[in-house]
Motif scaffolding. Structure first.
Motif, PDB file in Angstrom:
ATOM      1  N   VAL A 181       0.848  -1.195   0.000  1.00  8.36           N
ATOM      2  CA  VAL A 181       0.000   0.000   0.000  1.00  8.36           C
ATOM      3  C   VAL A 181       0.885   1.246   0.000  1.00  8.36           C
ATOM      4  O   VAL A 181       1.769   1.397   0.855  1.00  8.36           O
ATOM      5  CB  VAL A 181      -0.934   0.021   1.222  1.00  8.36           C
ATOM      6  N   ALA A 182       0.642   2.146  -0.950  1.00 10.36           N
ATOM      7  CA  ALA A 182       1.418   3.390  -1.019  1.00 10.36           C
ATOM      8  C   ALA A 182       0.833   4.427  -0.068  1.00 10.36           C
ATOM      9  O   ALA A 182      -0.380   4.647  -0.054  1.00 10.36           O
ATOM     10  CB  ALA A 182       1.404   3.922  -2.452  1.00 10.36           C
ATOM     11  N   TYR A 183       1.693   5.060   0.720  1.00  6.65           N
ATOM     12  CA  TYR A 183       1.234   6.104   1.636  1.00  6.65           C
ATOM     13  C   TYR A 183       2.414   6.979   2.029  1.00  6.65           C
ATOM     14  O   TYR A 183       3.584   6.615   1.870  1.00  6.65           O
ATOM     15  CB  TYR A 183       0.578   5.500   2.884  1.00  6.65           C
ATOM     16  N   ASP A 184       2.076   8.162   2.534  1.00  5.02           N
ATOM     17  CA  ASP A 184       3.083   9.015   3.148  1.00  5.02           C
ATOM     18  C   ASP A 184       2.578   9.400   4.534  1.00  5.02           C
ATOM     19  O   ASP A 184       1.548   8.890   4.991  1.00  5.02           O
ATOM     20  CB  ASP A 184       3.396  10.240   2.282  1.00  5.02           C
ATOM     21  N   ALA A 185       3.308  10.274   5.218  1.00  2.00           N
ATOM     22  CA  ALA A 185       2.947  10.635   6.586  1.00  2.00           C
ATOM     23  C   ALA A 185       2.082  11.882   6.606  1.00  2.00           C
ATOM     24  O   ALA A 185       2.405  12.889   5.959  1.00  2.00           O
ATOM     25  CB  ALA A 185       4.203  10.854   7.425  1.00  2.00           C
ATOM     26  N   ALA A 186       0.976  11.829   7.329  1.00  2.00           N
ATOM     27  CA  ALA A 186       0.156  13.019   7.534  1.00  2.00           C
ATOM     28  C   ALA A 186       0.995  14.082   8.238  1.00  2.00           C
ATOM     29  O   ALA A 186       1.862  13.748   9.062  1.00  2.00           O
ATOM     30  CB  ALA A 186      -1.088  12.680   8.356  1.00  2.00           C
ATOM     31  N   PRO A 187       0.764  15.373   7.954  1.00  2.00           N
ATOM     32  CA  PRO A 187       1.701  16.415   8.381  1.00  2.00           C
ATOM     33  C   PRO A 187       1.845  16.621   9.875  1.00  2.00           C
ATOM     34  O   PRO A 187       2.908  17.038  10.341  1.00  2.00           O
ATOM     35  CB  PRO A 187       1.149  17.678   7.698  1.00  2.00           C
ATOM     36  N   VAL A 188       0.807  16.376  10.653  1.00  2.79           N
ATOM     37  CA  VAL A 188       0.877  16.648  12.092  1.00  2.79           C
ATOM     38  C   VAL A 188       1.097  15.366  12.893  1.00  2.79           C
ATOM     39  O   VAL A 188       2.017  15.267  13.699  1.00  2.79           O
ATOM     40  CB  VAL A 188      -0.394  17.376  12.579  1.00  2.79           C
ATOM     41  N   SER A 189       0.268  14.359  12.670  1.00  2.72           N
ATOM     42  CA  SER A 189       0.332  13.135  13.478  1.00  2.72           C
ATOM     43  C   SER A 189       1.338  12.118  12.967  1.00  2.72           C
ATOM     44  O   SER A 189       1.772  11.249  13.721  1.00  2.72           O
ATOM     45  CB  SER A 189      -1.052  12.477  13.535  1.00  2.72           C
ATOM     46  N   GLY A 190       1.684  12.194  11.685  1.00  2.00           N
ATOM     47  CA  GLY A 190       2.547  11.177  11.106  1.00  2.00           C
ATOM     48  C   GLY A 190       1.819   9.896  10.765  1.00  2.00           C
ATOM     49  O   GLY A 190       2.435   8.904  10.366  1.00  2.00           O
ATOM     50  N   SER A 191       0.500   9.885  10.895  1.00  2.00           N
ATOM     51  CA  SER A 191      -0.296   8.711  10.542  1.00  2.00           C
ATOM     52  C   SER A 191      -0.226   8.470   9.043  1.00  2.00           C
ATOM     53  O   SER A 191      -0.081   9.410   8.258  1.00  2.00           O
ATOM     54  CB  SER A 191      -1.753   8.922  10.962  1.00  2.00           C
ATOM     55  N   PRO A 192      -0.347   7.206   8.608  1.00  2.00           N
ATOM     56  CA  PRO A 192      -0.330   6.925   7.173  1.00  2.00           C
ATOM     57  C   PRO A 192      -1.445   7.664   6.432  1.00  2.00           C
ATOM     58  O   PRO A 192      -2.621   7.571   6.809  1.00  2.00           O
ATOM     59  CB  PRO A 192      -0.525   5.406   7.108  1.00  2.00           C
ATOM     60  N   ARG A 193      -1.062   8.365   5.381  1.00  3.17           N
ATOM     61  CA  ARG A 193      -2.000   9.056   4.508  1.00  3.17           C
ATOM     62  C   ARG A 193      -1.978   8.302   3.182  1.00  3.17           C
ATOM     63  O   ARG A 193      -1.006   8.349   2.443  1.00  3.17           O
ATOM     64  CB  ARG A 193      -1.570  10.514   4.346  1.00  3.17           C
ATOM     65  N   LEU A 194      -3.063   7.574   2.909  1.00  2.49           N
ATOM     66  CA  LEU A 194      -3.087   6.638   1.796  1.00  2.49           C
ATOM     67  C   LEU A 194      -3.151   7.351   0.454  1.00  2.49           C
ATOM     68  O   LEU A 194      -3.945   8.279   0.264  1.00  2.49           O
ATOM     69  CB  LEU A 194      -4.285   5.691   1.928  1.00  2.49           C
ATOM     70  N   SER A 195      -2.331   6.902  -0.481  1.00  2.00           N
ATOM     71  CA  SER A 195      -2.322   7.476  -1.824  1.00  2.00           C
ATOM     72  C   SER A 195      -3.640   7.163  -2.526  1.00  2.00           C
ATOM     73  O   SER A 195      -4.184   6.060  -2.403  1.00  2.00           O
ATOM     74  CB  SER A 195      -1.162   6.897  -2.640  1.00  2.00           C
ATOM     75  N   GLY A 196      -4.154   8.140  -3.246  1.00  2.00           N
ATOM     76  CA  GLY A 196      -5.366   7.941  -4.022  1.00  2.00           C
ATOM     77  C   GLY A 196      -6.652   8.269  -3.301  1.00  2.00           C
ATOM     78  O   GLY A 196      -7.719   8.305  -3.915  1.00  2.00           O
ATOM     79  N   ALA A 197      -6.584   8.508  -1.984  1.00  6.91           N
ATOM     80  CA  ALA A 197      -7.797   8.863  -1.240  1.00  6.91           C
ATOM     81  C   ALA A 197      -8.292  10.233  -1.696  1.00  6.91           C
ATOM     82  O   ALA A 197      -7.504  11.107  -2.053  1.00  6.91           O
ATOM     83  CB  ALA A 197      -7.527   8.871   0.259  1.00  6.91           C
ATOM     84  N   VAL A 198      -9.617  10.426  -1.675  1.00  2.00           N
ATOM     85  CA  VAL A 198     -10.167  11.703  -2.135  1.00  2.00           C
ATOM     86  C   VAL A 198     -10.022  12.803  -1.089  1.00  2.00           C
ATOM     87  O   VAL A 198     -10.076  13.987  -1.407  1.00  2.00           O
ATOM     88  CB  VAL A 198     -11.648  11.560  -2.547  1.00  2.00           C
ATOM     89  N   ALA A 199      -9.836  12.416   0.174  1.00  4.13           N
ATOM     90  CA  ALA A 199      -9.646  13.404   1.241  1.00  4.13           C
ATOM     91  C   ALA A 199      -8.954  12.741   2.414  1.00  4.13           C
ATOM     92  O   ALA A 199      -9.012  11.520   2.581  1.00  4.13           O
ATOM     93  CB  ALA A 199     -10.987  13.997   1.681  1.00  4.13           C
ATOM     94  N   TRP A 200      -8.296  13.546   3.237  1.00  2.00           N
ATOM     95  CA  TRP A 200      -7.646  13.058   4.449  1.00  2.00           C
ATOM     96  C   TRP A 200      -7.860  14.081   5.553  1.00  2.00           C
ATOM     97  O   TRP A 200      -7.903  15.284   5.317  1.00  2.00           O
ATOM     98  CB  TRP A 200      -6.157  12.790   4.221  1.00  2.00           C
ATOM     99  N   ILE A 201      -8.013  13.575   6.778  1.00  2.00           N
ATOM    100  CA  ILE A 201      -8.232  14.425   7.952  1.00  2.00           C
ATOM    101  C   ILE A 201      -7.295  13.943   9.051  1.00  2.00           C
ATOM    102  O   ILE A 201      -7.424  12.805   9.526  1.00  2.00           O
ATOM    103  CB  ILE A 201      -9.701  14.384   8.424  1.00  2.00           C
ATOM    104  N   ASP A 202      -6.361  14.778   9.441  1.00  2.00           N
ATOM    105  CA  ASP A 202      -5.325  14.442  10.417  1.00  2.00           C
ATOM    106  C   ASP A 202      -5.794  14.886  11.803  1.00  2.00           C
ATOM    107  O   ASP A 202      -6.092  16.071  12.010  1.00  2.00           O
ATOM    108  CB  ASP A 202      -4.032  15.149  10.009  1.00  2.00           C
TER     109      ASP A 202
END
Length: 207
Positions: free
Chosen positions: A139-160
């Motif tokens: 699964v491709a992901y990077d780190a969310a900017p504040v929490s460092g939680s996985p932010r999945l590639s291709g998602a339409v939105a993310w909430i940290d």
């Protein structure tokens, strides 16, 4: 009348015109909650409850959290019960089963990221719904900017988020998160829309 007398008269007037304080409103007593005993019949058939509530279409998200130790791996699970909760302060919420083996890992992290899945990510959702597997394999992901939680590639939105509160709700827990950062796939010139779940099946928006 001197300035002192005028000021005193003004104070008397303002005091007399002051709106009386509203009467204190007492909070309603909390209802008594308990589980249905093993020797009792449930008030509703669980299958019928699931069938009827399945008519309510929901979005689909994956809740992720960073590892808490160097030997640990990220945590994540598929979630339908995600919702916005408050604008000021910015709060969101999701529900997770009390028997979830992933939730204790998210609770230890104290933070999480909500990944709102895109219409093409049904297979990814199914992978995160499996218990005990390596959900992040391939699964491709990077780190969310504040929490460092996985932010999945291709998602339409993310909430940290950071965990703000946890409440009980029957056989589930209601997790409230304070939003620290968020974003959408704004760089996609042709967004396909979110993945939906309706009557036990994945669905997508249609024009």
């Amino acid at each position: 009348m001197g300035q002192a007398g005028m000021a005193e008269a003004a104070v008397r007037y303002l005091r007399s015109a002051r709106t009386p304080a509203p009467e204190r409103v007492e909070a309603l007593p909390r209802p008594e909650l308990r589980c249905v005993g093993a020797d009792e019949r449930a008030p509703l058939d669980p299958a019928e409850f699931r069938r009827v509530l399945g008519n309510f279409a929901t979005g689909v998200a994956v809740i992720t959290a960073p590892p808490t130790t160097t030997a640990d791996s990220p945590a994540g699970f598929a979630c339908q019960s995600f919702t916005s909760l408050s604008l000021d302060p910015p709060l969101v919420a999701f529900m997770v089963g009390r028997t979830s083996t992933t939730w204790p890992r998210i609770a230890r992290a104290g933070v999480f990221c909500v990944n709102v899945l895109a219409a093409h990510q049904a297979e990814l959702c199914s992978a995160f719904a499996v218990s005990g597997a390596d959900k992040f394999a391939g699964v491709a992901y990077d780190a969310a900017p504040v929490s460092g939680s996985p932010r999945l590639s291709g998602a339409v939105a993310w909430i940290d988020c950071a965990i703000h509160a946890v409440h009980t709700g029957g056989d589930h827990l209601i997790v409230v998160g304070r939003v620290d950062a968020l974003g959408t796939a704004a760089d996609d010139p042709d967004p396909e829309g979110p993945l939906l779940f309706h009557r036990g099946r994945f669905a997508r928006l249609s024009d």
